[in-house]
Design a protein around this motif. Sequence first.
Motif, PDB file in Angstrom:
ATOM      1  N   MET A   1       0.872  -1.219   0.038  1.00  0.00           N
ATOM      2  CA  MET A   1      -0.041  -0.150  -0.067  1.00  0.00           C
ATOM      3  C   MET A   1       0.832   1.236  -0.147  1.00  0.00           C
ATOM      4  N   ALA A   2       0.461   2.357  -0.731  1.00  0.00           N
ATOM      5  CA  ALA A   2       1.095   3.590  -0.652  1.00  0.00           C
ATOM      6  C   ALA A   2       0.250   4.140   0.772  1.00  0.00           C
ATOM      7  N   GLY A   3       0.839   5.460   0.768  1.00  0.00           N
ATOM      8  CA  GLY A   3      -0.090   6.284   2.153  1.00  0.00           C
ATOM      9  C   GLY A   3       0.341   5.724   3.496  1.00  0.00           C
ATOM     10  N   LYS A   4      -0.548   6.264   4.447  1.00  0.00           N
ATOM     11  CA  LYS A   4      -0.108   6.310   5.790  1.00  0.00           C
ATOM     12  C   LYS A   4      -0.928   5.173   6.754  1.00  0.00           C
ATOM     13  N   ILE A   5      -1.745   4.446   5.954  1.00  0.00           N
ATOM     14  CA  ILE A   5      -2.680   3.594   6.847  1.00  0.00           C
ATOM     15  C   ILE A   5      -2.242   2.327   6.567  1.00  0.00           C
TER      16      ILE A   5
END
Lengths: 238, 238
Positions: B210-214
Amino acid sequence: MAILSGIHPVAEALRSRHPMDRLLVAQGAGGPRLQEIIDLARRAGVPVRFEPRSALDRMAGSSAHQGVVALGAARQYADIDAAAAAELVVILDGVEDPHNLGAVIRTAHAAGAGAVVIPERRAASLTDVVAKAAAGALEHLPVVRVTTVNRTLEALKKRGFWIYGLDEHGESAYDEVEFNSPTVLVLGGEGKGLHEQVRKHCDILVCIPMAGKISSLNVSVAAGVVLFEWKRRHSKRS
Amino acid sequence: MAILSGIHPVAEALRSRHPMDRLLVAQGAGGPRLQEIIDLARRAGVPVRFEPRSALDRMAGSSAHQGVVALGAARQYADIDAAAAAELVVILDGVEDPHNLGAVIRTAHAAGAGAVVIPERRAASLTDVVAKAAAGALEHLPVVRVTTVNRTLEALKKRGFWIYGLDEHGESAYDEVEFNSPTVLVLGGEGKGLHEQVRKHCDILVCIPMAGKISSLNVSVAAGVVLFEWKRRHSKRS
């Protein structure tokens, strides 16, 4: 979602740029201070609705609202420039269920999208339910609220975006098209699909080929399938 | 979900194989006719729970239930043989939200799965909310309810299934593994992931990069991403 009422509290909230979902003004109410609030709201991009006084009474829980009630938003909306700078933008053409909106925001962030765009009317807005379903992604992903999806598509097209619409009758399978960059993916609302005008603004309509006897997926699942295919190909390229 | 109470109505419903979610028996209640009902329920695979009489009063809406209350299911559960004959089976290790369960069933059917397996305890069962979220897929896709997920995994392994578990710490990306056939995909419950024992039963643990911060997706979105990758490769092969 916080509800504010009365000339002074609402004007203060607008001046301090408190995130606001919409402003309700009692039909027939007027005066310079109320007009100032309306002007402030419009400048801040907060939708203004004129409604019967009884509707405001109900919202405020009393009739002491001086003709103005503001519905707070769980989060601040972003400017369209946030979308224009992204490599992947997700536009929702009328998703009404807050759980679905939250799940799409969460999914878009995880796939690497730079912004989600939602329309002002006939669509879920950024409530606490949405924030919860987004599982933290709202803290990181700008959500832009626009007056009309069509005009936003035109503006993004001018900036070089390729518009992909997901449609069950789309001519190409999502896993067989080229995704040109920067990409916009447009998804329709629950059970309704894309509006005719929105469909016409798309460069390519893609579908998800399905087994079985039903014709569509939940909108957040459909978003996941297409967005992660975009991500899969994108990471191979770079 | 229909609620039945009283010796005669419940016995009749069991004899006519009415879909049933579970049977509640008042603690301390007894007698041959009640025992007959308990035997019927067990033979039909309906979970039997012994609860305080006050709980039954609440469920039945009166105290005239003769010590037995049956909770109807929206749909009949299928036998494990329905799963064993499939090329792709989805097993949910404790999904509790009925909207998520419904969306996974809808997604599994659309990706070509032959069955969905859910555990009896600490998991959503086939209620009307699930049926609605499944958007018609429950009419076509067998849902099997099992006592323990672990034993089901062992049984399916013996029948030649390869067990893929989705886990955020999985060693392989979902889009880089080979999917050996027949395939089981196991998904964990909301926010908890797979149970340790279930994890140990998996042949391969896969993750969704996954990309992003979650760190995770909604379970139905995650199911969509992996199941449609399975479908994509599967249709290329055949």
